[in-house]
Scaffold this motif. Structure first.
Motif, PDB file in Angstrom:
ATOM      1  N   THR A 177      41.921   9.645 -23.027  1.00  0.00           N
ATOM      2  CA  THR A 177      42.178  11.097 -22.982  1.00  0.00           C
ATOM      3  C   THR A 177      43.274  11.462 -22.003  1.00  0.00           C
ATOM      4  OG1 THR A 177      40.426  11.391 -21.325  1.00  0.00           O
ATOM      5  CG2 THR A 177      39.799  11.621 -23.647  1.00  0.00           C
ATOM      6  N   ILE A 181      45.492  15.435 -21.803  1.00  0.00           N
ATOM      7  CA  ILE A 181      45.011  16.493 -20.922  1.00  0.00           C
ATOM      8  C   ILE A 181      46.153  17.005 -20.054  1.00  0.00           C
ATOM      9  CG2 ILE A 181      42.683  15.525 -20.883  1.00  0.00           C
ATOM     10  CD1 ILE A 181      43.278  14.390 -18.131  1.00  0.00           C
ATOM     11  N   PRO A 182      46.042  18.209 -19.514  1.00  0.00           N
ATOM     12  CA  PRO A 182      47.113  18.745 -18.645  1.00  0.00           C
ATOM     13  C   PRO A 182      47.277  17.912 -17.374  1.00  0.00           C
ATOM     14  CG  PRO A 182      45.629  20.487 -19.379  1.00  0.00           C
ATOM     15  CD  PRO A 182      44.990  19.199 -19.778  1.00  0.00           C
ATOM     16  N   PHE A 183      48.454  18.063 -16.773  1.00  0.00           N
ATOM     17  CA  PHE A 183      48.746  17.279 -15.567  1.00  0.00           C
ATOM     18  C   PHE A 183      47.821  17.644 -14.420  1.00  0.00           C
ATOM     19  CE2 PHE A 183      51.077  16.601 -11.579  1.00  0.00           C
ATOM     20  CZ  PHE A 183      51.346  15.242 -11.694  1.00  0.00           C
ATOM     21  N   SER A 184      47.368  18.890 -14.373  1.00  0.00           N
ATOM     22  CA  SER A 184      46.484  19.326 -13.295  1.00  0.00           C
ATOM     23  C   SER A 184      45.111  18.656 -13.364  1.00  0.00           C
ATOM     24  CB  SER A 184      46.314  20.845 -13.339  1.00  0.00           C
ATOM     25  OG  SER A 184      45.791  21.248 -14.603  1.00  0.00           O
ATOM     26  N   MET A 185      44.752  18.130 -14.532  1.00  0.00           N
ATOM     27  CA  MET A 185      43.446  17.487 -14.698  1.00  0.00           C
ATOM     28  C   MET A 185      43.505  15.973 -14.484  1.00  0.00           C
ATOM     29  SD  MET A 185      41.353  19.943 -15.471  1.00  0.00           S
ATOM     30  CE  MET A 185      39.964  19.113 -16.217  1.00  0.00           C
ATOM     31  N   ILE A 186      44.698  15.445 -14.232  1.00  0.00           N
ATOM     32  CA  ILE A 186      44.841  13.998 -14.065  1.00  0.00           C
ATOM     33  C   ILE A 186      44.065  13.511 -12.843  1.00  0.00           C
ATOM     34  CG2 ILE A 186      46.470  12.151 -13.545  1.00  0.00           C
ATOM     35  CD1 ILE A 186      46.571  12.974 -16.409  1.00  0.00           C
TER      36      ILE A 186
END
Length: 223
Positions: A177, A181-186
């Motif tokens: 995933t 997913i957005p970079f902020s959720m990495i």
């Protein structure tokens, strides 16, 4: 292309031979540490673990079983090393397949049963009916105890393989995933993966210990 979720665990290579299974011999690189003239901290720590396991297995097996603890300690070490090495990237996890776990469980159980029925036949027959069972329930208890003895190697093998493949599968799903997913959720994903890796390390220790302890308990029943 991945056909199903479990195809990522298939022992396949670019050659015509399943060379992934050779990764099960990587634990041998840890053996030279025990032959050092001046032992290091890791070898001393491992020796303390082996001494503790020897004392515990000796208690479980009872008197008159000298040398039997070596068999269960060796099995514990083999499973533990394979479980831990499977957590590293690009290393095949042999203990997540029933081919290996059944190969470990079935010969142990079969040897215990053959030894018990040849040397302790009366005790093995008496063990099929627990003490205090009403006469009306004795035929059913014989069937239940017989089935429970027959499925023991299967439960040992499936328990180890299922626990190892469950965590690996969850880590694989979370890792896939990442690009979506957005970079902020990495960072949240990385933190979750680290927690899962710690959990899998604990599972690797617990499952190898459970496998060895249950095998020793099955051995103590027939002796």
């Amino acid at each position: 292309m991945m056909v199903n979720l479990f195809s990522s665990f298939d022992p396949s290579t670019s050659l015509y031979l399943p060379l992934n299974w050779l990764s099960m011999s990587l634990w041998m690189i840890f053996i030279p540490y025990s032959f050092w003239l001046i032992p290091n901290r890791s070898s001393s720590f491992w020796k303390k673990i082996l001494i503790t396991l020897h004392k515990e297995f000796k208690t479980l097996l009872g008197p008159g079983t000298r040398g039997s603890t070596l068999m269960f300690i060796s099995m514990f070490s083999l499973i533990l090393y394979n479980n831990f090495l499977g957590l590293f990237p690009y290393i095949f996890t042999g203990t997540s397949h029933l081919v290996m776990t059944l190969t470990l469980a079935l010969p142990f159980w079969l040897s215990f049963m053959i030894y018990g029925w040849i040397n302790n036949t009366i005790y093995m027959l008496a063990h099929l009916v627990p003490q205090g069972t009403p006469p009306l329930l004795m035929p059913f208890m014989v069937c239940i105890e017989t089935i429970s003895n027959i499925i023991r190697p299967g439960t040992l093998a499936i328990r180890l393989a299922a626990n190892m493949i469950a965590g690996h599968l969850l880590m694989t799903l979370l890792g896939n995933t990442g690009p979506m997913i957005p970079f902020s959720m990495i960072f949240l994903l990385l933190f979750t993966q680290i927690l899962l890796l710690i959990l899998e390390s604990a599972v690797a220790i617990i499952q190898s210990y459970v496998f060895a302890v249950l095998s020793s308990l099955y051995s103590s029943e027939v002796t």
